[in-house]
Every structure is written in C-alpha cells, then in structure tokens.
Write a protein that holds these residues in place. Structure first.
Motif, PDB file in Angstrom:
ATOM      1  N   LEU A 228      14.727 -23.633  -5.453  1.00  6.28           N
ATOM      2  CA  LEU A 228      15.487 -24.056  -6.631  1.00  6.28           C
ATOM      3  C   LEU A 228      15.098 -23.224  -7.853  1.00  6.28           C
ATOM      4  N   LYS A 229      13.847 -22.867  -7.951  1.00  3.91           N
ATOM      5  CA  LYS A 229      13.418 -22.009  -9.054  1.00  3.91           C
ATOM      6  C   LYS A 229      14.156 -20.671  -9.021  1.00  3.91           C
ATOM      7  N   VAL A 230      14.306 -20.095  -7.831  1.00  6.19           N
ATOM      8  CA  VAL A 230      15.025 -18.823  -7.704  1.00  6.19           C
ATOM      9  C   VAL A 230      16.505 -19.016  -7.997  1.00  6.19           C
ATOM     10  N   ARG A 231      17.092 -20.113  -7.502  1.00  2.86           N
ATOM     11  CA  ARG A 231      18.502 -20.387  -7.800  1.00  2.86           C
ATOM     12  C   ARG A 231      18.728 -20.446  -9.317  1.00  2.86           C
ATOM     13  N   ARG A 232      17.824 -21.113 -10.028  1.00  2.01           N
ATOM     14  CA  ARG A 232      17.983 -21.225 -11.482  1.00  2.01           C
ATOM     15  C   ARG A 232      17.801 -19.884 -12.175  1.00  2.01           C
ATOM     16  N   GLU A 233      16.885 -19.080 -11.664  1.00  2.00           N
ATOM     17  CA  GLU A 233      16.733 -17.731 -12.207  1.00  2.00           C
ATOM     18  C   GLU A 233      17.986 -16.907 -11.955  1.00  2.00           C
ATOM     19  N   ASN A 234      18.554 -17.032 -10.767  1.00  2.28           N
ATOM     20  CA  ASN A 234      19.805 -16.322 -10.457  1.00  2.28           C
ATOM     21  C   ASN A 234      20.928 -16.774 -11.382  1.00  2.28           C
ATOM     22  N   ALA A 235      21.013 -18.092 -11.595  1.00  6.18           N
ATOM     23  CA  ALA A 235      22.055 -18.628 -12.472  1.00  6.18           C
ATOM     24  C   ALA A 235      21.881 -18.113 -13.904  1.00  6.18           C
ATOM     25  N   HIS A 236      20.638 -18.020 -14.347  1.00  7.20           N
ATOM     26  CA  HIS A 236      20.381 -17.509 -15.699  1.00  7.20           C
ATOM     27  C   HIS A 236      20.854 -16.061 -15.841  1.00  7.20           C
TER      28      HIS A 236
ATOM     29  N   THR B 107      20.727 -27.820  -9.313  1.00  3.31           N
ATOM     30  CA  THR B 107      20.320 -27.115  -8.093  1.00  3.31           C
ATOM     31  C   THR B 107      21.175 -25.877  -7.867  1.00  3.31           C
ATOM     32  N   TYR B 108      22.270 -25.754  -8.618  1.00  2.47           N
ATOM     33  CA  TYR B 108      23.217 -24.663  -8.418  1.00  2.47           C
ATOM     34  C   TYR B 108      23.564 -24.546  -6.940  1.00  2.47           C
ATOM     35  N   ALA B 109      24.111 -25.639  -6.410  1.00  3.50           N
ATOM     36  CA  ALA B 109      24.614 -25.604  -5.040  1.00  3.50           C
ATOM     37  C   ALA B 109      25.570 -24.439  -4.883  1.00  3.50           C
ATOM     38  N   GLN B 110      26.320 -24.172  -5.936  1.00  3.70           N
ATOM     39  CA  GLN B 110      27.048 -22.922  -6.085  1.00  3.70           C
ATOM     40  C   GLN B 110      27.145 -22.633  -7.585  1.00  3.70           C
ATOM     41  N   TYR B 111      27.342 -21.399  -7.934  1.00  6.31           N
ATOM     42  CA  TYR B 111      27.483 -21.018  -9.340  1.00  6.31           C
ATOM     43  C   TYR B 111      28.976 -20.939  -9.614  1.00  6.31           C
ATOM     44  N   THR B 112      29.458 -21.896 -10.393  1.00  4.77           N
ATOM     45  CA  THR B 112      30.901 -22.035 -10.580  1.00  4.77           C
ATOM     46  C   THR B 112      31.302 -21.674 -11.998  1.00  4.77           C
ATOM     47  N   VAL B 113      32.357 -20.878 -12.096  1.00  5.03           N
ATOM     48  CA  VAL B 113      32.907 -20.462 -13.384  1.00  5.03           C
ATOM     49  C   VAL B 113      34.370 -20.880 -13.461  1.00  5.03           C
ATOM     50  N   LEU B 114      34.869 -20.945 -14.690  1.00  2.00           N
ATOM     51  CA  LEU B 114      36.288 -21.173 -14.930  1.00  2.00           C
ATOM     52  C   LEU B 114      36.882 -19.870 -15.444  1.00  2.00           C
ATOM     53  N   ALA B 115      37.744 -19.263 -14.656  1.00  2.00           N
ATOM     54  CA  ALA B 115      38.360 -17.980 -15.005  1.00  2.00           C
ATOM     55  C   ALA B 115      39.763 -18.216 -15.542  1.00  2.00           C
ATOM     56  N   ASP B 116      40.007 -17.733 -16.753  1.00  4.32           N
ATOM     57  CA  ASP B 116      41.347 -17.901 -17.345  1.00  4.32           C
ATOM     58  C   ASP B 116      42.431 -17.354 -16.419  1.00  4.32           C
ATOM     59  N   ASP B 117      42.157 -16.201 -15.821  1.00  5.20           N
ATOM     60  CA  ASP B 117      43.095 -15.589 -14.884  1.00  5.20           C
ATOM     61  C   ASP B 117      42.380 -15.474 -13.534  1.00  5.20           C
ATOM     62  N   ARG B 118      42.395 -16.563 -12.771  1.00  3.19           N
ATOM     63  CA  ARG B 118      41.641 -16.597 -11.516  1.00  3.19           C
ATOM     64  C   ARG B 118      42.148 -15.571 -10.521  1.00  3.19           C
ATOM     65  N   GLU B 119      43.437 -15.413 -10.434  1.00  6.39           N
ATOM     66  CA  GLU B 119      44.000 -14.464  -9.462  1.00  6.39           C
ATOM     67  C   GLU B 119      43.502 -13.045  -9.738  1.00  6.39           C
ATOM     68  N   ALA B 120      43.504 -12.644 -11.000  1.00  2.41           N
ATOM     69  CA  ALA B 120      43.029 -11.300 -11.351  1.00  2.41           C
ATOM     70  C   ALA B 120      41.529 -11.167 -11.093  1.00  2.41           C
ATOM     71  N   PHE B 121      40.769 -12.216 -11.405  1.00  2.00           N
ATOM     72  CA  PHE B 121      39.326 -12.192 -11.182  1.00  2.00           C
ATOM     73  C   PHE B 121      39.009 -12.058  -9.695  1.00  2.00           C
ATOM     74  N   ILE B 122      39.718 -12.815  -8.865  1.00  4.78           N
ATOM     75  CA  ILE B 122      39.465 -12.764  -7.417  1.00  4.78           C
ATOM     76  C   ILE B 122      39.813 -11.387  -6.857  1.00  4.78           C
ATOM     77  N   LYS B 123      40.859 -10.770  -7.361  1.00  5.08           N
ATOM     78  CA  LYS B 123      41.199  -9.425  -6.908  1.00  5.08           C
ATOM     79  C   LYS B 123      40.062  -8.450  -7.214  1.00  5.08           C
ATOM     80  N   LYS B 124      39.434  -8.609  -8.371  1.00  9.28           N
ATOM     81  CA  LYS B 124      38.315  -7.740  -8.731  1.00  9.28           C
ATOM     82  C   LYS B 124      37.081  -8.036  -7.873  1.00  9.28           C
ATOM     83  N   LEU B 125      36.852  -9.308  -7.575  1.00  7.73           N
ATOM     84  CA  LEU B 125      35.748  -9.669  -6.683  1.00  7.73           C
ATOM     85  C   LEU B 125      35.952  -9.064  -5.302  1.00  7.73           C
TER      86      LEU B 125
END
Length: 387
Positions: free
Chosen positions: A268-276, A307-325
């Motif tokens: 969990l310490k590493v997860r939080r460092e990753n999230a930071h 615990t950052y089970a996953q690191y979740t963001v809200l993308a204004d343009d999700r479709e464009a963001f996913i294409k870049k990912l």
C-alpha cells in the motif's frame, strides 16, 4: 503487453513464502476451513483492530471468511434481516454487486448520486431517498477510499437504519472520524459499518488465487448469525435452524492470503507513492491543458488514506484520452461505463435518471495501473510522449 495488475511479478516476489504455504496446506489433507482459515480470520481481525501499532478500543472487530465478496454482501444483508420489498440505498456509480445482492434477496435498491470529486456516495442524495420502506444504506469505499461514514452514520442513526460498509476495494485504507467521536483517530476500513465486507478477488489490493471474501463485525450476535448463514444455516452438523448458503473459504486461498497480508502495508505504501507520482504529473498536465481536455484524478479527502485499488481519473474527452493511451501501449480500464440505474436489469425501477454526477463519472472515468509491481515512472514517461 504491460498488465493492468502485475500478479505475476507479485508471485515472483513472494514465491518462496507462497510455495511453502501452499505445500503445507496440500500436505495437510485439510482443504475447507480448518486451522488455516481460522488463522487468517484472526490475522484479518488483528489487522483491523490495530492502527500504527496502537490497539483500538473495545469492542474489537471480528472477521468471518467466506467464498466471495458477493457472498459476503448477500450474507450481510441476510444477517441484517433484509426482507422482500425492503428498500436499501446504494451508490449509483459502483460495481453492480451491492444493488444486485439487494435485488437477489427481493429487496429494492434505491440509487443515490455521488460526490463529483471523491466519487463516493453523496449523503445529501441519501437523505432525499429515505422513505417508509428504507431499511439500510450500503456505503461503498470506491476505488480504495472510504466513503463519508461520518455523514452516513448520522443519517443512519437519525432514521434507525443499519449501515453496511462495502470495502471490497479498500481493505487497508483509513478514515478520519469527526472530532469528538471515539476513538478519535483514523479508523480502518472494515471496522466502520454495522457489518463490513471485503473481497479477495485476485486483482484486489489483498487478493487470493480465486474467489474469496470476508465479513467484519464487532457485534458477537451478528458474528454468530453470519457464521450460521454461511454454513447452510447450521450451528451444528446436520441441524439447520434457518435457510443459509454454502459460502466457505478454502484453506489454500487462506494460506495465500496470509502470505500476502504480511506484505500488504508495504504494498500500500508503494501504491500511494505511485498515486502521488500520477497526481504530480496530472497537476502539471492540467496547468497547460485547454478547456475540455482536463484529466482530473479522484479527490482523496483530508485525513483519509486510499488503497488505490485503481488510480481513477475523470477525462473531459475520454475517447481522445483512451486513443492516446492505446497509442502509448498503456493499459487502462473503464470503471464503470454506466450508472447502475441504466443497467438493463434495473431499468424497470425507473429511478436514478436525476443522478447527474453518477452519469458524468460513467462518461469520464478511466483507471490506470497503480499496483506495487507497476513501473509508474515508465508509464508517466509514456504519458508525456502523448499528452
């Protein structure tokens, strides 16, 4: 291809411990329940009852293992006395299980909106949904952060409701109670509800190698009822006082979980460092991003840990963001593509269409890899190349 959750690397890191634990169970001849499961339950309870080495005040939380997180929810609802036609308030933006289990037992889920920043169930929306048939509230600790149980408990007590904590994604997180509430120090997820539940699905921060779950309560009467329900409604062999379930954790999964539990805090310490690291990157990105192209991380409330089970963001343009990912080869998931009230199985309830924040989150949410065995520096360098 980079995995979303690197379970292979985790197994390699603990291989010697895991193989010894697995071998001991296989050689023991005891595969369902038994001393391995009892030891896990004690260690889970000890984890819940500790806070940075300080003992929690009585009453202590007890842990009861079961076959899955979904079973844990079902058993909890049965133990709390849910009857057909009873209404239970659940968040509209989450995995289906809380609402599904309510409906499975003949209850009626009522969908509350969420906070647009924390993505947790919104207490004001909960208050608006309370009616004569309301029996309880399920607070989901979404994405690893504990829901606002200060407000939820105030609502529950004022309306004589039970409060169930779904910490399937947040076992290991902490929550700051209001000043004056005892004990006045961070509470562990898993200790906050009338009953709390968790899941040990493999991709969870504490996961086994199959399905598994647990329930937590500080009420000895509820503990006895939970154990009875999970064992075919039986307290003693071949005497069934009530209709129950067959929901037992096998010893092999318990052995795996005992090994992983020993490493949970360091992970969990590493997860939080990753999230930071992600937080810093997206703060830098948003400072230069144009309107309509922001990518905003889930807000973690002051005094709480995730615990950052996953690191979740809200993308204004999700479709464009996913294409870049995709272009950068970065794995991602959408948690969750629609609010629960839009699921085909719940459309007949005709309720929830006013939940604008849940609808917004379902249109913008994207989750990125964050586990302790993910190279987040590598991912951020990839993000810099496409954003």
């Amino acid at each position: 291809m980079m995995p979303f959750v690197n379970l292979t690397a985790q197994r390699e890191a603990y291989r010697e411990e895991l193989e010894a634990a697995e071998r001991a169970v296989l050689d023991s001849g005891c595969y369902i329940g038994g001393p391995e499961v009892a030891a896990l339950e004690k260690e889970l309870a000890d984890f819940c009852n500790s806070d940075a080495g300080c003992d929690r005040a009585e009453p202590e939380t007890r842990a009861i293992a079961c076959a899955s997180g979904t079973d844990a929810l079902t058993i909890a609802l049965m133990a709390l006395g849910l009857q057909p036609g009873d209404e239970v308030i659940v968040p509209d933006f989450t995995f289906i299980a809380p609402a599904e289990c309510v409906a499975f037992l003949g209850g009626i889920p009522r969908f509350a909106d969420i906070d647009p920043e924390t993505l947790q169930i919104d207490p004001e929306s909960v208050r608006a949904l309370i009616g004569p048939k309301t029996r309880g509230i399920i607070g989901v600790d979404l994405f690893g952060q504990v829901a606002d149980f200060n407000e939820l408990w105030e609502i529950a007590v004022a309306n004589d409701l039970w409060l169930l904590e779904d910490t399937a994604q947040a076992f290991g997180a902490t929550f700051a109670p209001w000043e004056g509430i005892s004990p006045n120090k961070p509470w562990r997820a898993g200790t906050i509800g009338s009953i709390s539940i968790t899941s040990f699905y493999p991709s969870k921060p504490l996961g086994c190698y199959g399905d598994g779950g647990a329930l937590f309560t500080s009420d000895p009467k509820l503990e006895a009822k939970i154990r009875q329900i999970a064992n075919h409604g039986s307290k003693e062999r071949y005497l069934h006082e009530t209709v129950g379930l067959n929901s037992r954790l096998d010893a092999l999964q318990a052995a795996v979980l005992r090994v992983k539990l020993r490493h949970l805090e360091e992970e969990l310490k590493v997860r939080r460092e990753n999230a930071h690291k992600y937080d810093e990157f997206f703060a830098e990105y948003n400072a230069r991003a144009s309107a309509g192209a922001k990518i905003v991380p889930q807000h973690i409330e002051y005094g709480c840990t995730s615990t950052y089970a996953q690191y979740t963001v809200l993308a204004d343009d999700r479709e464009a963001f996913i294409k870049k990912l995709d272009k950068a080869g970065i794995p991602h998931c959408i948690h969750y593509p629609m609010p629960l009230h839009e699921q085909p199985c719940f459309r007949g309830l005709a309720q929830g269409s006013e939940n604008r924040n849940a609808i917004m989150a379902s249109q913008k949410a994207v989750s990125l890899p964050v586990c302790a065995f993910t190279d987040v520096d590598f991912i951020i360098n990839k993000l810099r190349s496409v954003l």
